[in-house]
Design a protein around this motif. Structure first.
Motif, short mmCIF file in Angstrom:
data_model
loop_
_atom_site.label_atom_id
_atom_site.label_comp_id
_atom_site.label_asym_id
_atom_site.label_seq_id
_atom_site.Cartn_x
_atom_site.Cartn_y
_atom_site.Cartn_z
N UNK A 300 33.27 34.98 35.56
CA UNK A 300 32.39 34.22 34.99
C UNK A 300 32.92 32.83 35.47
N UNK A 301 34.01 32.58 35.91
CA UNK A 301 34.51 31.47 36.24
C UNK A 301 34.44 31.16 37.86
N UNK A 302 33.70 32.15 38.32
CA UNK A 302 33.49 32.46 39.66
C UNK A 302 34.62 32.89 40.76
N UNK A 303 35.68 33.55 40.08
CA UNK A 303 36.85 33.99 40.98
C UNK A 303 36.51 35.55 40.99
N UNK A 304 37.19 36.10 42.12
CA UNK A 304 36.96 37.67 42.27
C UNK A 304 38.01 38.32 41.42
N UNK A 305 37.48 39.46 40.74
CA UNK A 305 38.05 40.08 39.99
C UNK A 305 37.63 41.65 39.84
N UNK A 306 38.66 42.30 39.70
CA UNK A 306 38.00 43.82 39.05
C UNK A 306 38.90 44.51 38.17
#
Ligand SMILES: [Zn+2]
Length: 450
Positions: A300-306
């Protein structure tokens, strides 16, 4: 003839499971071997032994509650740092969440993340984050005194992050790695949100967040037992995409090529490359159906994450008071954790972290062109990093889940693939380092206009 078929079969299998064609780095095998099931077991037992780690639980006791748990985690990170000559910066992020009678945090509560930074030597502001959660819960989300050992959810992920720190602190990397214990997950993803906000304020360049949530259970509630399979969840593209970006996707494609999805493909590929005994499943979905996890606030803050997790969940062991009902044992107790599986899952993380931590920055400002031409052109901004050897173009048919074709094109900022019609494929570009390591693939964000 037989041999020919065998070769064809091997080719087809490797062809269909390959995403990115990574260069082998022998040190990865040492990293995999160094991960210890015994240490993971000891740490998961210690964490479960705090009785409950509910976010609102006791913070003064040395033996029970989340305060004891986070002090212990901090002391483990400090021990690891001592052993590597102070290579880790161990920190706490404390945020006061005001109690709201209608929310899951109904009394003023300090939500505290504990994390350790292994600073990169070339690009210290580029971060890869491996996270687990400190907190646990039982049946009633508001009950912070009842036993909630959270052995699998999520002492397994927390212990994995600590063990990955132990192993990777023996190496130096180009980029920084953060090993994080996040808090307030069960109450509403507070800790992840706080860390994502801090990352934005401090301008961290996050390469990827590997959120580990439940990496120890091999026995599904459906009776399936499997110690090789696991899942990598990723959202298709950013939920914050602007109207213009959505329109771009409509006309040019890319609805399946967001930054988190590229990260998921990368982890899939490091696993296939270094731990072929594992069986990763790419799940093209933000998280489990309608459920949440700590990668989401980063997204939601615009960072890639899985989200990385076991393949077969056991709901009798999640978010349950410890009890026996109709002959069924409920509760997230230590017996539900397979330490050898947690070892393999920790190694999956360690290898992906190490590969990304050694990779040069991915190319910026990737643009694409080639409409009504028998060729496709990619253009990007060359990195200022000294560690780049060159760039690699990837492409795949539009319906393929993984990158299939690649071509190393050298240290250039533009390349035309002759004979490849843009309509029929999706394209991306990665940066390849002089050390052989390769970045996550960058998907074009604009069109070549000249
Ligand atoms: Zn949970």
């Amino acid at each position: 003839m037989k041999r020919y078929f065998l070769l064809l079969l091997i080719f087809l299998i490797s062809y269909s499971t390959k995403a990115q064609d990574l260069t082998i780095d022998p040190k990865m095998y040492g990293i995999i071997e160094a991960v210890s099931a015994d240490r993971l077991e000891a740490d998961i037992r210690t964490l479960a032994g705090f009785g409950t780690r509910h976010t609102m639980s006791d913070t003064t006791s040395d033996t029970r509650g989340i305060g004891a748990a986070r002090r212990w985690i901090k002391s483990e990170f400090e021990k690891i740092s001592e052993a590597c000559g102070g290579c880790l910066e161990v920190r706490e992020q404390r945020t006061l969440v005001e109690g709201d009678p209608d929310s899951r945090i109904y009394e003023d509560t300090w939500v505290v993340n504990v994390y350790a930074i292994l600073k990169g030597k070339t690009h210290p502001n580029n971060y890869i984050i491996m996270s687990g959660d400190i907190d646990s819960r039982a049946s009633d989300i508001r009950n912070y005194t009842i036993d909630a050992p959270g052995a699998n959810d999520n002492a397994s992920g927390m212990a994995g992050a600590i063990e990955a720190a132990r192993v990777l602190s023996n190496y130096e990397f180009e980029n920084s790695i953060i090993f994080a214990g996040l808090s307030g997950e069960e109450q509403g993803l507070y800790g992840g949100r706080h860390m994502a906000e801090m990352a934005k304020e401090e301008g961290w360049n996050i390469i990827g967040v590997l959120n580990n949530d439940m990496i120890g259970n091999i026995e599904g509630v459906d009776g399936v037992i499997d110690n090789r399979e696991f899942r990598i969840f990723s959202e298709p593209y950013s939920a914050q995409a602007t109207e213009r970006e959505l329109q771009m996707k409509r006309f040019y494609g890319g609805e399946n090529d967001g930054i988190s999805r590229q990260l998921a493909r990368y982890i899939y590929e490091t696993t296939q490359t270094y731990m072929p005994e594992m069986d990763p499943m790419l799940i093209y979905r933000l998280d489990r159906f309608g459920r949440g996890g700590h990668h989401r606030p980063f997204n939601e803050a615009g960072f890639p994450g899985v989200r990385i997790m076991e393949a077969h969940e056991n709901y009798h062991r999640q978010h349950q008071d410890i009890r026996v009902e109709n002959g069924i044992k409920y509760g997230d107790v230590i017996e539900g954790v397979d330490f050898n599986y947690a070892r393999k899952m920790t190694a999956v993380n360690a290898v992906a972290l190490a590969a990304m931590a050694e990779a040069p920055p991915k190319p910026d400002e990737v643009e694409i062109g080639g409409a009504v031409e028998p060729s496709t052109t990619l253009r990007w901004e060359k990195s200022e990093s000294e560690s780049v050897k060159g760039y690699k173009i990837y492409w795949r048919p539009t319906s393929a889940p993984l990158w299939q074709h690649s071509r190393f094109v050298g240290d250039v900022s533009e390349f035309t693939l002759e004979g490849i019609v843009i309509d029929n494929y999706l394209f991306g570009v990665s940066a390849v380092g002089k050390n052989g390591h390769e970045s996550v693939v960058a998907y074009p964000g604009g069109l070549i206009r000249d």
